[in-house]
Each structure stands twice: as structure tokens, then as C-alpha cells.
Scaffold this motif. Sequence first.
Motif, PDB file in Angstrom:
ATOM      1  N   UNK A 184       0.883  -1.099  -0.083  1.00  0.00           N
ATOM      2  CA  UNK A 184       0.015   0.135   0.042  1.00  0.00           C
ATOM      3  C   UNK A 184       0.805   1.246  -0.163  1.00  0.00           C
ATOM      4  N   UNK A 185       0.739   1.944  -1.044  1.00  0.00           N
ATOM      5  CA  UNK A 185       1.406   3.284  -1.115  1.00  0.00           C
ATOM      6  C   UNK A 185       0.728   4.370  -0.188  1.00  0.00           C
ATOM      7  N   UNK A 186      -0.489   4.563  -0.422  1.00  0.00           N
ATOM      8  CA  UNK A 186      -1.206   5.556   0.214  1.00  0.00           C
ATOM      9  C   UNK A 186      -2.466   5.096   0.910  1.00  0.00           C
ATOM     10  N   UNK A 187      -2.746   5.411   2.124  1.00  0.00           N
ATOM     11  CA  UNK A 187      -4.087   5.123   2.905  1.00  0.00           C
ATOM     12  C   UNK A 187      -4.834   6.365   3.091  1.00  0.00           C
ATOM     13  N   UNK A 188      -5.598   7.020   2.534  1.00  0.00           N
ATOM     14  CA  UNK A 188      -6.110   8.228   2.684  1.00  0.00           C
ATOM     15  C   UNK A 188      -7.778   7.825   3.050  1.00  0.00           C
TER      16      UNK A 188
ATOM     17  N   UNK B 296      -7.369   3.297  -0.079  1.00  0.00           N
ATOM     18  CA  UNK B 296      -5.887   2.990  -0.177  1.00  0.00           C
ATOM     19  C   UNK B 296      -5.545   2.531  -1.791  1.00  0.00           C
ATOM     20  N   UNK B 297      -4.598   2.581  -1.866  1.00  0.00           N
ATOM     21  CA  UNK B 297      -4.004   2.596  -3.425  1.00  0.00           C
ATOM     22  C   UNK B 297      -2.548   1.668  -3.103  1.00  0.00           C
ATOM     23  N   UNK B 298      -2.289   0.698  -3.832  1.00  0.00           N
ATOM     24  CA  UNK B 298      -1.058   0.345  -3.890  1.00  0.00           C
ATOM     25  C   UNK B 298       0.159   0.926  -4.877  1.00  0.00           C
ATOM     26  N   UNK B 299       1.338   0.578  -4.859  1.00  0.00           N
ATOM     27  CA  UNK B 299       2.418   1.240  -5.507  1.00  0.00           C
ATOM     28  C   UNK B 299       1.914   0.763  -6.991  1.00  0.00           C
ATOM     29  N   UNK B 300       1.734  -0.344  -7.498  1.00  0.00           N
ATOM     30  CA  UNK B 300       1.683  -0.675  -8.653  1.00  0.00           C
ATOM     31  C   UNK B 300       0.399   0.336  -9.303  1.00  0.00           C
ATOM     32  N   UNK B 301      -0.621   0.527  -8.593  1.00  0.00           N
ATOM     33  CA  UNK B 301      -1.988   0.910  -9.140  1.00  0.00           C
ATOM     34  C   UNK B 301      -1.449   2.439  -9.191  1.00  0.00           C
ATOM     35  N   UNK B 302      -0.837   2.931  -8.159  1.00  0.00           N
ATOM     36  CA  UNK B 302      -0.446   4.472  -8.360  1.00  0.00           C
ATOM     37  C   UNK B 302       0.156   4.721  -9.268  1.00  0.00           C
TER      38      UNK B 302
ATOM     39  N   UNK C 104      10.519  -0.362   3.351  1.00  0.00           N
ATOM     40  CA  UNK C 104       9.261  -0.657   2.782  1.00  0.00           C
ATOM     41  C   UNK C 104       8.444  -1.472   4.009  1.00  0.00           C
ATOM     42  N   UNK C 105       8.937  -1.401   5.384  1.00  0.00           N
ATOM     43  CA  UNK C 105       8.266  -2.119   6.170  1.00  0.00           C
ATOM     44  C   UNK C 105       7.579  -0.925   7.236  1.00  0.00           C
ATOM     45  N   UNK C 106       7.843   0.197   6.773  1.00  0.00           N
ATOM     46  CA  UNK C 106       7.578   1.587   7.583  1.00  0.00           C
ATOM     47  C   UNK C 106       6.019   2.109   7.275  1.00  0.00           C
ATOM     48  N   UNK C 107       5.403   2.513   8.048  1.00  0.00           N
ATOM     49  CA  UNK C 107       4.175   3.344   7.903  1.00  0.00           C
ATOM     50  C   UNK C 107       4.130   4.447   8.624  1.00  0.00           C
ATOM     51  N   UNK C 108       4.266   5.370   7.632  1.00  0.00           N
ATOM     52  CA  UNK C 108       4.282   7.136   7.886  1.00  0.00           C
ATOM     53  C   UNK C 108       2.963   7.692   8.192  1.00  0.00           C
TER      54      UNK C 108
ATOM     55  N   UNK D 230       9.143   8.919   1.256  1.00  0.00           N
ATOM     56  CA  UNK D 230       8.227   7.576   1.632  1.00  0.00           C
ATOM     57  C   UNK D 230       8.220   6.741   0.329  1.00  0.00           C
ATOM     58  N   UNK D 231       7.954   7.190  -0.859  1.00  0.00           N
ATOM     59  CA  UNK D 231       7.958   6.737  -2.305  1.00  0.00           C
ATOM     60  C   UNK D 231       9.565   5.930  -2.539  1.00  0.00           C
ATOM     61  N   UNK D 232      10.454   6.562  -2.106  1.00  0.00           N
ATOM     62  CA  UNK D 232      11.833   6.093  -2.294  1.00  0.00           C
ATOM     63  C   UNK D 232      11.839   4.991  -1.423  1.00  0.00           C
ATOM     64  N   UNK D 233      11.272   4.952  -0.158  1.00  0.00           N
ATOM     65  CA  UNK D 233      11.412   3.528   0.818  1.00  0.00           C
ATOM     66  C   UNK D 233      10.501   2.557   0.457  1.00  0.00           C
ATOM     67  N   UNK D 234       9.518   2.778  -0.511  1.00  0.00           N
ATOM     68  CA  UNK D 234       8.355   1.933  -0.536  1.00  0.00           C
ATOM     69  C   UNK D 234       7.670   1.823   0.627  1.00  0.00           C
ATOM     70  N   UNK D 235       7.317   3.020   1.549  1.00  0.00           N
ATOM     71  CA  UNK D 235       6.682   2.855   2.591  1.00  0.00           C
ATOM     72  C   UNK D 235       5.309   3.094   2.260  1.00  0.00           C
ATOM     73  N   UNK D 236       4.320   2.905   3.427  1.00  0.00           N
ATOM     74  CA  UNK D 236       3.125   3.148   3.204  1.00  0.00           C
ATOM     75  C   UNK D 236       2.785   4.713   3.943  1.00  0.00           C
ATOM     76  N   UNK D 237       2.288   5.670   3.327  1.00  0.00           N
ATOM     77  CA  UNK D 237       1.738   6.742   3.785  1.00  0.00           C
ATOM     78  C   UNK D 237       0.325   6.950   4.288  1.00  0.00           C
ATOM     79  N   UNK D 238       0.196   7.604   5.600  1.00  0.00           N
ATOM     80  CA  UNK D 238      -1.097   7.785   5.973  1.00  0.00           C
ATOM     81  C   UNK D 238      -1.505   9.257   6.334  1.00  0.00           C
ATOM     82  N   UNK D 239      -2.026  10.022   5.448  1.00  0.00           N
ATOM     83  CA  UNK D 239      -2.221  11.254   5.584  1.00  0.00           C
ATOM     84  C   UNK D 239      -3.408  11.502   6.638  1.00  0.00           C
ATOM     85  N   UNK D 240      -3.534  12.321   7.480  1.00  0.00           N
ATOM     86  CA  UNK D 240      -4.668  12.595   8.263  1.00  0.00           C
ATOM     87  C   UNK D 240      -5.005  14.191   8.447  1.00  0.00           C
TER      88      UNK D 240
END
Length: 534
Positions: free
Chosen positions: A47-51, A55-61, A215-219, A234-244
Motif C-alpha cells: 500500500x502506497x497511500x491510505x487516505x 487505499x492504493x498500492x504502488x502498482x496502482x499508483x 518498505x516495512x515503514x508506515x508513516x 516514503x516513495x523512495x523507501x516503498x513505505x505506506x503513507x497515511x495522511x490525516x
Amino acid sequence: MPARPEPTGPRPVFGRVPDDPAALAHVPDVPLDGLLRRAAAAVPDRTALHTPEGQVTYAALDAAVDGGAAVLARAAGGRGAVVGVVSSLTASFAIAYYGAVRAGLVVAIINPFLREDALAHALTSASVSVLVAPPEVAARVERIRDRLPGPVAVLPPGEVTRPGPAPGGPAPDPGAVVCLQFTSGTTGDPKTVRLTHRNLVVNAAQIAAVHRLDSTSVTLNHLPLFHPMHLNSAVWAGATQVPVPDPDPAAAIEAANRHRASHFYSLPVRLAHLAADPRLPGLRLRTVGTVFSGGSALLPAPARKLADHFGIPVVQGYGLAETSPLTHCQRPSRPVPGSVGAVVPGTECRVVDIDTRAPLPAGRPGEVQVRGPQVMHGYLGSADPAVDADGWFSTGDVGYEDAAGNLFLTDRLKDVFKYENWVVSPTEIEQVLIGHPAVRDCAVVDHPDPYRGAVAHAFVVLAADTEGAARPAPADIAAHVARRLPYYQHLKYIDAVDDIPRSPNGKILRRVLRDRIGGSAQPPSPAPSLGGPQ
């Protein structure tokens, strides 16, 4: 944008960078949108983004960015045009941001909170021809169209999320300008900063190194807008981002626990409010390992209170629009209270005398200079070089380094002033002021004085329980400062105000306060004289 389910079992770790200058030698020299291509190839189902919208994966993004690039290429009419993207906390911002880059365009980051005058300045100075904007910003554009030098096509964010193939074209030069960002404008009109692909890609890797992202991080981003710094790292690292987007700190902490966040990003003003929130004793962070603060100074007291309460480091970083932005950061494993930490990998820092420009030893305050691959290409419309002959960029900030290379900032060069021959730091006075139990927020500026040059003028927001009859006299607050600082830093004027004007990232807008001094119909409230030479 359908999101594929995440696979079960252990994930491969991707994006980890050692906190070592030598690591930058292995950073690929790719275009900015290549960060996303790289992550989509390595961790497509992550998961790249969880808004709040989903949510959307890196492939879908990455596929969505292809479609967004095609839309923006048609709207802009040619490679090299400038596309403004309003930095809302949505997936559409990431799609438009990388989509503009993939289309061979230049992307200008537009603050969603800009009012008409500032918005007109941003669109004009950056020569924006296409703007991706939500309805409330689009409405402001309509009100200022007659003030813009040329037509600006406004696209709703949903327009750039349509699937489709990416437009063709030659690969860009990584050294070419790809992004325009604006300085904070705390002392005047913002300047337009020109950043290259290489500036932003390298800084993404630098941030990942010092923030320990992979890529194990969730920011979790508890911020008022989507800053490219957080997106790119976060994209460099393949991390998941959660904007609030919810400004309530309790909502952000609940979201961090629900998404099992590892990193919690916020602003100093929000963290200070959290430290003073009566709900704090009942709040816990169950998975976050570090709270990161940036954008302006975080006072040591709230940082210490939050660190003690949550049992994790609360650390501060430092950077500027001109440096992509990060140049310094406290390391979570060894935070140094009151500092912004040491340089990020591949970066150098020195402190020079404000007048002679000679380098100063540890402990001596002066202007901070930095040198590194993240320093901008220059200001738009300026022929002046961005750096000196040796590659040093003068930040305009005043501070000093300790023997270990940790940087301590004291003020902006434009904010310090002289009382007689003494240099006065507004920040030092503010740090004492905020320690008074009746002061919830404050700011200090220079007040012109015909005999001393300038004197300290404080604007204070009083705590709620001091309203009415319990409100302290200005003399009480002035005496609190006078007992702790030398005479030339004593307060000569104090005004009680409802709020302190700040930029969206929390920086005090001192020019607004200075204008209040100059244009006030009523004289300010004088604080009593409290010792020292008069």
C-alpha cells in the motif's frame, strides 16, 4: 484506482539506506517520477497511500500517474510548461505531482491556504498555465483571473486520476529543473525556488537514511498539507503513507494506532498543543517508534513532555525550500535536546561571522551555511548565484554548532535586531515567555526606538484560565522575562492578542506583527522598565 489486497507472509525489505555519506554514491540518477517506477517494480502490492478516500498500492499508483501524465500533457500543450498542483492531503496530489513530471512538465507546489493576493503572486511568479485545484481554490482563481498575466486552465483533481498510457518523449536530464517551490514569505513576498530531479531524488534518499525508512515503514502525516518531502522519501523507501487531515491530535493518534504507524510526522505548533491537551494522559502510541517535528522550532519543554509521556524520541529536523528541504535531523537513537541534530548524509555545514563571513569555531553563533547535492538550482527570475564560489549556501538562519556537529538555531538573520550594540534574539525571549504559566503562545518582534535602535515588543496569547479578572498584568509577564534575561532583552511593550499569525507550517509571520506596530490606531501596552542601563 482499484487496490489489490496485500499478500500474506513476510515482505521483502526495500528502500533502506544506511546513515552514511558513502551511501549516496549508490543513489540512482533517475528522474523524479523514477522513484515511483522503482517502488512499483520492487513492491507492487505494498500500500502506497491510505487516505480517507481509500487505499492504493504502488502498482496502482504508478498506473494512475501514467494516466494523469497524459491528461496534463494535453492540457499544458507542450513539454516544459508549468503545472501548479495544490498540495491537498489526497492521493490526487501524488498523481498530479508525479504525473506532471512524467509528462515532461515542471510542477509548482501551491499552498491550499493561500488567499487571493498570495495566490496571484504564486501563479504569476511561476508562470503557471495549468492548475490542479479543489473547488475552494478554483473559486479563488476565478476571482483573480483579471490579475493574472495569461490564461490558467483549472482542472479538478478527479480529472487527473483517469487511467491511460503515459505520453512518450525523451527522458529528462536529472540535472534539469523539475519543481518550483516557494519560500515561507515570513519577511516579504515568497521567492520561487528551482529544484532539479537530482536535488529531490538525493534528498529523498537522505531523509530515508536519517528517518530509518524502508518498505516495512508506515508513516502518519499529521500535517495541514501534503509536503513533497514526505511524499518523495516514503516513495523512495516503498513505505505506506497515511495522511490525516483532521487537525485534532487525538484523531491522529487513534489513526496511528489503527494503521500501526511506525513514524509520526507533525508540526511544532500541533505538538505544543498536544503537550498541553487535557486528554494527553489518556493517549498512547502503540506502534510509533519516533515522533518527527519540522517546519519551525519545537520548544524543548513540549518535546520533553511528549517524549516522557509516550516513551519514544521526539526529534526535530531542519531545512529550507532552497535545500529540497532537509539538511539536518536529530537521530532517534541519540537525540540532542534543543538542537536540530547533525547533517544528513552527503551534506556539510559551517557557521560564519555575520559581518566578516569568517568560519567560527564550535559554540560561537553566526549565520548557518550548508553545502550539498540537495541545494537548489537558484531562484526563478534571479541572476544571482545560489551559492558562493565554494558551493556554500547562506541560509539566513543564526545558530551555532556543538563539538559533535549538532546544530542549534537561535533566530532568522532578518529577525534579530540590535538594542544599542547588543544583538537581541526574539526566539530566546519567546522561550522564556512561554515558560510563564499564563502564556499559551507568543511572538516577539523589534519595536523601533529613537535612542536604542529597537526594543523588544511581545505579543502574547493568554491561557484560557487567565481570562477576565484572573488575567495577569503586563508587569507580571515582563518581570518573569526580566528575572531571566539581560536588560537588553527585557520587554518594553506587551500586547495580549487572540492568536499569533503563522504560516501553514507553523512559522511566525513577524512581518504581520510589525505591520500591527506601524499601523496600530492605539499605542501598544508598555511594559514597565525593569533595571539595566536606560
